[in-house]
Design a protein around this motif. Sequence first.
Motif, PDB file in Angstrom:
ATOM      1  N   GLU A 636       0.829  -1.205   0.000  1.00 18.04           N
ATOM      2  CA  GLU A 636       0.000   0.000   0.000  1.00 18.04           C
ATOM      3  C   GLU A 636       0.863   1.255   0.000  1.00 18.04           C
ATOM      4  N   SER A 637       1.986   1.219   0.730  1.00 16.64           N
ATOM      5  CA  SER A 637       2.892   2.364   0.773  1.00 16.64           C
ATOM      6  C   SER A 637       3.523   2.622  -0.597  1.00 16.64           C
ATOM      7  N   ILE A 638       3.850   1.546  -1.316  1.00 13.66           N
ATOM      8  CA  ILE A 638       4.429   1.689  -2.656  1.00 13.66           C
ATOM      9  C   ILE A 638       3.433   2.387  -3.583  1.00 13.66           C
ATOM     10  N   LEU A 639       2.176   1.927  -3.572  1.00 14.34           N
ATOM     11  CA  LEU A 639       1.159   2.540  -4.430  1.00 14.34           C
ATOM     12  C   LEU A 639       0.937   4.005  -4.060  1.00 14.34           C
ATOM     13  N   GLU A 640       0.944   4.284  -2.756  1.00 17.28           N
ATOM     14  CA  GLU A 640       0.711   5.658  -2.317  1.00 17.28           C
ATOM     15  C   GLU A 640       1.854   6.575  -2.736  1.00 17.28           C
ATOM     16  N   THR A 641       3.089   6.069  -2.718  1.00 12.13           N
ATOM     17  CA  THR A 641       4.251   6.886  -3.079  1.00 12.13           C
ATOM     18  C   THR A 641       4.356   7.081  -4.591  1.00 12.13           C
ATOM     19  N   VAL A 642       4.206   6.002  -5.352  1.00 13.69           N
ATOM     20  CA  VAL A 642       4.402   6.059  -6.808  1.00 13.69           C
ATOM     21  C   VAL A 642       3.190   6.654  -7.518  1.00 13.69           C
ATOM     22  N   LYS A 643       1.992   6.403  -6.988  1.00 12.97           N
ATOM     23  CA  LYS A 643       0.743   6.886  -7.587  1.00 12.97           C
ATOM     24  C   LYS A 643       0.647   6.510  -9.078  1.00 12.97           C
ATOM     25  N   PRO A 644       0.778   5.236  -9.408  1.00 12.57           N
ATOM     26  CA  PRO A 644       0.796   4.837 -10.824  1.00 12.57           C
ATOM     27  C   PRO A 644      -0.605   4.842 -11.437  1.00 12.57           C
ATOM     28  N   ARG A 645      -0.667   5.072 -12.735  1.00 11.63           N
ATOM     29  CA  ARG A 645      -1.909   4.875 -13.485  1.00 11.63           C
ATOM     30  C   ARG A 645      -1.912   3.494 -14.136  1.00 11.63           C
ATOM     31  N   ARG A 646      -0.715   2.892 -14.180  1.00 15.43           N
ATOM     32  CA  ARG A 646      -0.587   1.572 -14.810  1.00 15.43           C
ATOM     33  C   ARG A 646       0.287   0.701 -13.903  1.00 15.43           C
ATOM     34  N   LEU A 647      -0.163  -0.517 -13.632  1.00 12.17           N
ATOM     35  CA  LEU A 647       0.561  -1.431 -12.755  1.00 12.17           C
ATOM     36  C   LEU A 647       0.850  -2.720 -13.510  1.00 12.17           C
ATOM     37  N   VAL A 648       2.141  -3.063 -13.599  1.00 12.43           N
ATOM     38  CA  VAL A 648       2.563  -4.301 -14.254  1.00 12.43           C
ATOM     39  C   VAL A 648       3.012  -5.273 -13.171  1.00 12.43           C
ATOM     40  N   LEU A 649       2.342  -6.419 -13.099  1.00 13.65           N
ATOM     41  CA  LEU A 649       2.611  -7.381 -12.035  1.00 13.65           C
ATOM     42  C   LEU A 649       3.456  -8.545 -12.542  1.00 13.65           C
ATOM     43  N   PHE A 650       4.649  -8.707 -11.943  1.00 17.67           N
ATOM     44  CA  PHE A 650       5.433  -9.932 -12.108  1.00 17.67           C
ATOM     45  C   PHE A 650       5.399 -10.738 -10.804  1.00 17.67           C
ATOM     46  N   ALA A 651       5.492 -10.031  -9.679  1.00 17.08           N
ATOM     47  CA  ALA A 651       5.315 -10.630  -8.346  1.00 17.08           C
ATOM     48  C   ALA A 651       6.232 -11.819  -8.107  1.00 17.08           C
ATOM     49  N   GLN A 652       7.538 -11.575  -8.243  1.00 19.27           N
ATOM     50  CA  GLN A 652       8.519 -12.627  -8.003  1.00 19.27           C
ATOM     51  C   GLN A 652       8.945 -12.643  -6.530  1.00 19.27           C
ATOM     52  N   ASP A 653       9.482 -13.773  -6.118  1.00 21.10           N
ATOM     53  CA  ASP A 653       9.965 -13.920  -4.748  1.00 21.10           C
ATOM     54  C   ASP A 653      11.341 -13.290  -4.616  1.00 21.10           C
ATOM     55  N   SER A 654      11.645 -12.783  -3.411  1.00 20.02           N
ATOM     56  CA  SER A 654      12.970 -12.190  -3.190  1.00 20.02           C
ATOM     57  C   SER A 654      14.040 -13.257  -3.024  1.00 20.02           C
ATOM     58  N   GLY A 655      13.628 -14.491  -2.732  1.00 18.74           N
ATOM     59  CA  GLY A 655      14.574 -15.595  -2.665  1.00 18.74           C
ATOM     60  C   GLY A 655      15.200 -15.855  -1.314  1.00 18.74           C
ATOM     61  N   GLU A 656      14.941 -15.026  -0.283  1.00 21.93           N
ATOM     62  CA  GLU A 656      15.571 -15.203   1.035  1.00 21.93           C
ATOM     63  C   GLU A 656      14.494 -15.536   2.062  1.00 21.93           C
ATOM     64  N   ASN A 657      13.914 -16.722   1.969  1.00 21.59           N
ATOM     65  CA  ASN A 657      12.773 -17.042   2.825  1.00 21.59           C
ATOM     66  C   ASN A 657      13.122 -17.921   4.019  1.00 21.59           C
ATOM     67  N   SER A 658      14.197 -18.674   3.956  1.00 19.51           N
ATOM     68  CA  SER A 658      14.576 -19.493   5.107  1.00 19.51           C
ATOM     69  C   SER A 658      15.361 -18.634   6.088  1.00 19.51           C
ATOM     70  N   PRO A 659      15.273 -18.926   7.389  1.00 20.02           N
ATOM     71  CA  PRO A 659      16.050 -18.147   8.360  1.00 20.02           C
ATOM     72  C   PRO A 659      17.544 -18.168   8.061  1.00 20.02           C
ATOM     73  N   GLU A 660      18.063 -19.321   7.621  1.00 13.13           N
ATOM     74  CA  GLU A 660      19.497 -19.430   7.368  1.00 13.13           C
ATOM     75  C   GLU A 660      19.921 -18.509   6.225  1.00 13.13           C
ATOM     76  N   ALA A 661      19.159 -18.546   5.103  1.00  6.50           N
ATOM     77  CA  ALA A 661      19.509 -17.710   3.954  1.00  6.50           C
ATOM     78  C   ALA A 661      19.349 -16.229   4.282  1.00  6.50           C
ATOM     79  N   PHE A 662      18.271 -15.908   4.990  1.00  4.63           N
ATOM     80  CA  PHE A 662      18.040 -14.506   5.338  1.00  4.63           C
ATOM     81  C   PHE A 662      19.146 -13.981   6.248  1.00  4.63           C
ATOM     82  N   LEU A 663      19.516 -14.757   7.281  1.00  4.70           N
ATOM     83  CA  LEU A 663      20.540 -14.304   8.221  1.00  4.70           C
ATOM     84  C   LEU A 663      21.896 -14.159   7.531  1.00  4.70           C
ATOM     85  N   ALA A 664      22.199 -15.063   6.608  1.00  2.00           N
ATOM     86  CA  ALA A 664      23.457 -14.943   5.866  1.00  2.00           C
ATOM     87  C   ALA A 664      23.460 -13.666   5.035  1.00  2.00           C
TER      88      ALA A 664
END
Length: 759
Positions: A636-664
């Motif tokens: 919601e903060s992203i939409l409020e800041t950018v105020k786009p008229r057009r939204l392109v969704l890819f919605a990919q994962d950041s890839g750091e979902n396990s505690p071990e990978a995130f902490l590293a």
Amino acid sequence: MLTWLDPAPVNAQSLDELGIHPIVSRALTRRGFDSAGAARAFLEPGLYPVTPASELPDIEPALRRIWKALRQNERICVWGDFDVDGQTATTVLIQTLRAIGANVTYHIPIREKESHGVKIEYLKTEIDSGAQLILTCDTGISEHKAVEYANSRGVDVLITDHHDLPEGPLPSALAVINPKRLPESHPLATLAGVGVAYKLAEALLQNANTDLAPESLRDLAALGLVADVATLSGDTRYLVQRGLEQLRRNQRLGLQVMLELAGTNPLQLTETHIGFTLGPRLNAIGRLGDANPVVELLTTNDPAKARVLAAQLEGLNQERQLLTSQVTQAAQAQLRENPALLEQAALVLHHPDWPAGIIGIAASRLAERYQRPTLLLTGRDPVRGSARSVDGVHITEAIRACGQLLLGFGGHPMAAGLSLPAENLISLRRELSRAVESQLKTAARPPAELQIDEFLSLDELTLDLAAQIEQMAPFGAGNPPLLLATRNLELAASQKIGKTGEHIKLTVRDETGNVASALWWGGAEEEQPSGRFDLAYTLRASDFKGQKQLALELVDFRIVAKKPIEIESPKIETIDLRAAEKRTEALQRIQAEYPDALLFAEGNDRKRLNGKGRHELSEAETLILWTTPPERRLYESILETVKPRRLVLFAQDSGENSPEAFLARLAGVLKFVLNQREGRVSLAELGAACGQGEAAIRSGFEYLKASGQLAGESDAAGLTIRQANAPADEPARAQYLSQLTVLLNESQAYRSFFRGQKV
């Protein structure tokens, strides 16, 4: 359900000259301090005008009789009580009388044999052993027969007590020193038993040739006054303020050892430690054994003896905790087996083998849980019981209405004790419920309300604010802790704590990503808040492993209306490429078609795709959402800041979902910050670098600190970090890893929802 009351607006300008926090000024004004002088005397004990002991009724004849006993070497018997107030009152008088050369002994009744008060059988033993003057403390105000017996033996009685005066004449004692004989507005009127004993000791020491100063007894006064839940006004508050100062200096050997065994730092000691650490340990011996050795514990200078006695208290306290839990569980089992009991206006439960010294504590827990008066009984015949009440029901008056069924009773509006023949138990259950129902019908029960002192955001909660609020301490009856509240939170994580997991530590998060932890004492079996909720709590600073930190304690919460999750506004044109097979090529086509588009990408993809993180956004007509935000509020903060008229969704994962990978990943970024940024970084930057929410960043940072790799501080703006090489704190590591795992799982769940939501 409690009704929350918003703080009333007040004009606190009259307190401006004190230079205190506006929240404290408003709280003092609401509590009746309308001048700087009165408020200053409340906050600073050195400015309080101490009331002379001579204003207590009958203190002069009591002093004359005690000095006569000293001159004639008469034996004085101090007769106390087995609760903390009685134990400390006895100790104050014993230490004082010994210091001025008196021939003195003492007697604290054993609960199992004698119960409260002065029983003639045991009084006879003391007189037969040579007692020539009886000096009571925290007891005696209703002991007419015992006083008459002592008089018949030629023994004078001096009563010091604080309990309610009897109907009709006072006992025929030589002196009756009781602050209840004073007007309610008198500054000595709220003294408990140890407070009365202290004022008598103060008067005795004023003209005595001794090295004992009255000030050295204030630690005992504070201990007894807080444990007895005395109203903290006038001289009572002053004694607790000064007594806490002395307790922090920790000069009394017995208390030193008790605090050491309890793992409590005396320098950080507050009235809460008396109520939940020292008080229960001292009360345990009175409930389960013989409290007379407590006087020795509190007066000895022998380290070995102090350690033996303190260890005994520690063991009895653990036994008390276990027995209380067992009795409470057994009572709840009776309710499960016979649910009809819950339809009664009062809960009346019995088991012949429940410990008499424990049933009062268990009754209090059940009364709070089921919000109705509770009477627990033990024994076979006669049956004895302890009752605890709730607001709006005078339990002693309700029991009085059942008097024809009883052998005896006594108490006050919120607690009572009684005994009765076993054959009357069923009738008592029926009649007591009728009496309670009658009270509820004839007297309007006060509404269940919660008065909030201030509404604050999480980022306003600071150690400085906690220190400012602490000026109003000690808190308790007559001076409740400030009740703060924060709106629109969500539960980020919860963890059971305590030896048996009976408490809960909640991690809450606001809409901007600020997090805080709140302790919920006894909350393990309660339903936790879900969705958005407002939280009411108290705030203090605590000391954990030598570091100051905020301590929030949950008082209540209320659920707020849930806001539906929406992926996009109907006004925004949406191009959905979440299912595109060749996403990188699809991204290149979109960027070619919309060359001014802003690409939101975080984690590893931010650098690879030359994207923008949450801290680098600006307005743009087209927004390409390559990375799925870890939480709704960031989306919601992203939409409020950018105020786009057009939204392109890819919605990919950041890839750091396990505690071990995130902490590293986080450790690598923080290493860069240490080397290149002088150890300062914002939470938004770290969130963008790791592709996770700010709450996860904070938890990961605390985990790395607990691992000994880093040191530093976290505040609303970000992190300040330093290199460290310290041993790991394994319990803290486990706690933060558990919290982090919950947060990462929540982010993953939101991203899965986002990717599957129909546009």
